[in-house]
Design an enzyme around this catalytic site. Structure first.
Site, PDB file in Angstrom:
ATOM      1  N   ASN A 209       0.845  -1.194   0.000  1.00  0.00           N
ATOM      2  CA  ASN A 209       0.000   0.000   0.000  1.00  0.00           C
ATOM      3  C   ASN A 209       0.879   1.243   0.000  1.00  0.00           C
ATOM      4  OD1 ASN A 209       0.565   0.714   2.916  1.00  0.00           O
ATOM      5  ND2 ASN A 209      -0.375  -1.305   3.174  1.00  0.00           N
ATOM      6  N   ASP A 278      -4.792  -6.280   4.400  1.00  0.00           N
ATOM      7  CA  ASP A 278      -5.977  -7.034   4.817  1.00  0.00           C
ATOM      8  C   ASP A 278      -5.992  -8.445   4.229  1.00  0.00           C
ATOM      9  OD1 ASP A 278      -7.085  -4.913   6.308  1.00  0.00           O
ATOM     10  OD2 ASP A 278      -7.874  -4.008   4.474  1.00  0.00           O
ATOM     11  N   LYS A 288       9.872 -16.884  -9.763  1.00  0.00           N
ATOM     12  CA  LYS A 288       9.165 -15.815 -10.460  1.00  0.00           C
ATOM     13  C   LYS A 288       8.129 -16.389 -11.419  1.00  0.00           C
ATOM     14  CE  LYS A 288       9.859 -12.032 -13.733  1.00  0.00           C
ATOM     15  NZ  LYS A 288      10.839 -11.305 -14.563  1.00  0.00           N
ATOM     16  N   PHE A 322      -5.385   3.566  14.069  1.00  0.00           N
ATOM     17  CA  PHE A 322      -5.472   4.536  12.970  1.00  0.00           C
ATOM     18  C   PHE A 322      -6.451   4.003  11.932  1.00  0.00           C
ATOM     19  CE2 PHE A 322      -2.017   6.594  14.888  1.00  0.00           C
ATOM     20  CZ  PHE A 322      -1.732   7.782  14.221  1.00  0.00           C
ATOM     21  N   LYS A 336     -14.958   1.367  14.139  1.00  0.00           N
ATOM     22  CA  LYS A 336     -13.674   0.685  14.312  1.00  0.00           C
ATOM     23  C   LYS A 336     -13.193   0.805  15.752  1.00  0.00           C
ATOM     24  CE  LYS A 336      -9.113   0.285  12.127  1.00  0.00           C
ATOM     25  NZ  LYS A 336      -8.254   0.766  11.008  1.00  0.00           N
ATOM     26  N   LYS A 340     -12.807  -2.733  17.759  1.00  0.00           N
ATOM     27  CA  LYS A 340     -11.432  -3.154  18.042  1.00  0.00           C
ATOM     28  C   LYS A 340     -10.975  -2.771  19.442  1.00  0.00           C
ATOM     29  CE  LYS A 340     -10.377  -3.326  13.163  1.00  0.00           C
ATOM     30  NZ  LYS A 340      -9.370  -3.222  12.111  1.00  0.00           N
TER      31      LYS A 340
END
Length: 405
Positions: A209, A278, A288, A322, A336, A340
């Site tokens: 990300n 995730d 490869k 976060f 959240k 959590k």
């Protein structure tokens, strides 16, 4: 608070130099040992004798004026500093600081300084907003230099705008705040995750990300400044790690989970600022993958939700999560936080300009069990880290006092 502290006060050229006399006087009155360096331009606005009288020390103006043969003045002065304050700081001196120039007593001493640096800019509004000046201040902020924001109002040049030196009280308060912060987290163990995890597809390809690690590293520095024992579990990052802090490198979400769990029990405060994948490929190829066909289908499986796992296991730890969102930020953040079991949830809309990944600024809202705890406009990530750490310190103290009762 300042008793026994040595503060080097750098004064640069500009009409605001006259305020430096008040800054010097207030610091001395607060118990600080103030050593003053003036540029040649500053000496045209206020005399060295004035600052010598107020500081009760020799004022340095010339790199080559070595009155004491036992020491090299700019090195000795730099080594003596507990804090280096430049007020007022001209655009010219800020540029020298940003690009490592050393052509006078102040700039060479700044190059030799290892103490933290506080800069109070003062200049014309157009100069302050010039892209070069903005860039230079961004470079310095990225290195940990703290800024005392200039005021807005009537400037000596006749313009009205931002660029007026902060009032002497504001500069002195910034100095006092720095030293007050130093011990506010003494003895506390802080565990922080930073960067973006990556999940291997094969030896040369992976899923990841946009996280750079800037926010996590800024938080680590803010906690370390306050005296905390800081450990950062860092995945893929694109910025240098801060010095003097334990950095544990990991790659995948699973590796991060294991590294966090090993240290979770001993931690007092856990800040999960990393962007954790995730999903991961069900199969990681040993070699490869060769190109074949028009399409490639990857089967993915969920990774362990580390924040949720910590929320289930926490006993006395303060847990800060976060949430990077692109829509319905408040709804997602509050959900959240509850799901959590976080004590604080820091949310930001990464679709907004200059907020989120790969930039030095952010816009955040912080939620607790009662709702919105804080909301901050566009700020440098280091300033966000400072404000968030102050909020964490107060929340942690409140929870500790409640448990003690």
């Amino acid at each position: 608070m300042l008793k026994g502290k040595t503060i080097v006060l750098g004064i640069t050229g500009g009409i605001a130099a006259y305020k430096a006399a008040t800054i010097c006087s207030r610091l001395v009155q607060a118990g600080a040992n103030v050593r003053v360096i003036m540029t040649a331009s500053a000496a045209k606005f206020v005399t060295p004798l004035t600052l010598q009288t107020l500081s009760r020390h020799r004022v340095y103006t010339d790199t080559f004026d070595e009155a004491d043969p036992a020491v090299v003045s700019h090195i000795d002065t730099a080594d003596s500093a507990d804090l280096f304050v430049v007020a007022p700081a001209s655009a010219n001196t800020i540029a020298k600081m940003a690009h490592g120039l050393g052509d006078d007593m102040l700039s060479t001493t700044l190059l030799a300084a290892t103490a933290p640096i506080v800069v109070a800019p003062a200049m014309n509004v157009h100069m302050y907003e010039h892209p070069a000046v903005v860039h230079n201040m961004s470079l310095l902020a990225a290195r940990g230099v703290r800024f005392v924001e200039p005021g807005t109002g009537q400037l000596a040049c006749g313009y009205v705008g931002k660029g007026r030196l902060a009032e002497p009280e504001d500069v002195v308060n910034a100095v006092v705040s720095y030293f007050a912060q130093q011990n506010s987290m003494h003895g506390q163990k802080v565990l922080i995750t930073a960067g973006g995890t990556l999940e291997r597809i094969d030896p040369v390809r992976y899923l990841t990300n946009d996280s750079s690690g800037k926010m996590g590293f800024a938080l680590a520095e803010a906690a370390a400044i306050r005296g905390a024992e800081v450990t950062v579990i860092a995945a893929r990052t694109t910025v240098p790690a801060p010095g003097g802090i334990e950095i544990v490198r990991v790659e995948s979400a699973e590796e991060m989970k294991e590294a966090v769990l090993v240290r979770f029990e001993d931690a007092d405060i856990v800040i999960k600022s990393a962007a954790v994948a995730d999903y991961r490929p069900v199969v990681q190829q040993a070699h490869k993958l060769k190109k074949s066909g028009e399409r490639l289908v990857l089967e993915l499986e969920k990774t362990t939700d580390i924040l949720e796992l910590l929320g289930q296991r926490k006993t006395r730890q303060m847990l800060v999560g976060f949430a990077a969102e692109t829509e319905h930020v408040e709804d997602h953040a509050r959900e959240k936080l509850r799901r959590k079991n976080c004590d604080l949830l820091v949310a930001n809309d990464v679709s907004l300009p200059d907020a989120g990944f790969h930039v030095d600024t952010n816009i955040v809202q912080v939620y607790d069990q009662d709702g919105l705890a804080a909301s901050w406009p566009l700020l440098p990530k280091r300033e966000v880290a400072e404000r968030l750490m102050e909020l964490i310190v107060h929340k942690y103290a409140d929870s500790s006092n409640t448990e003690a009762q």
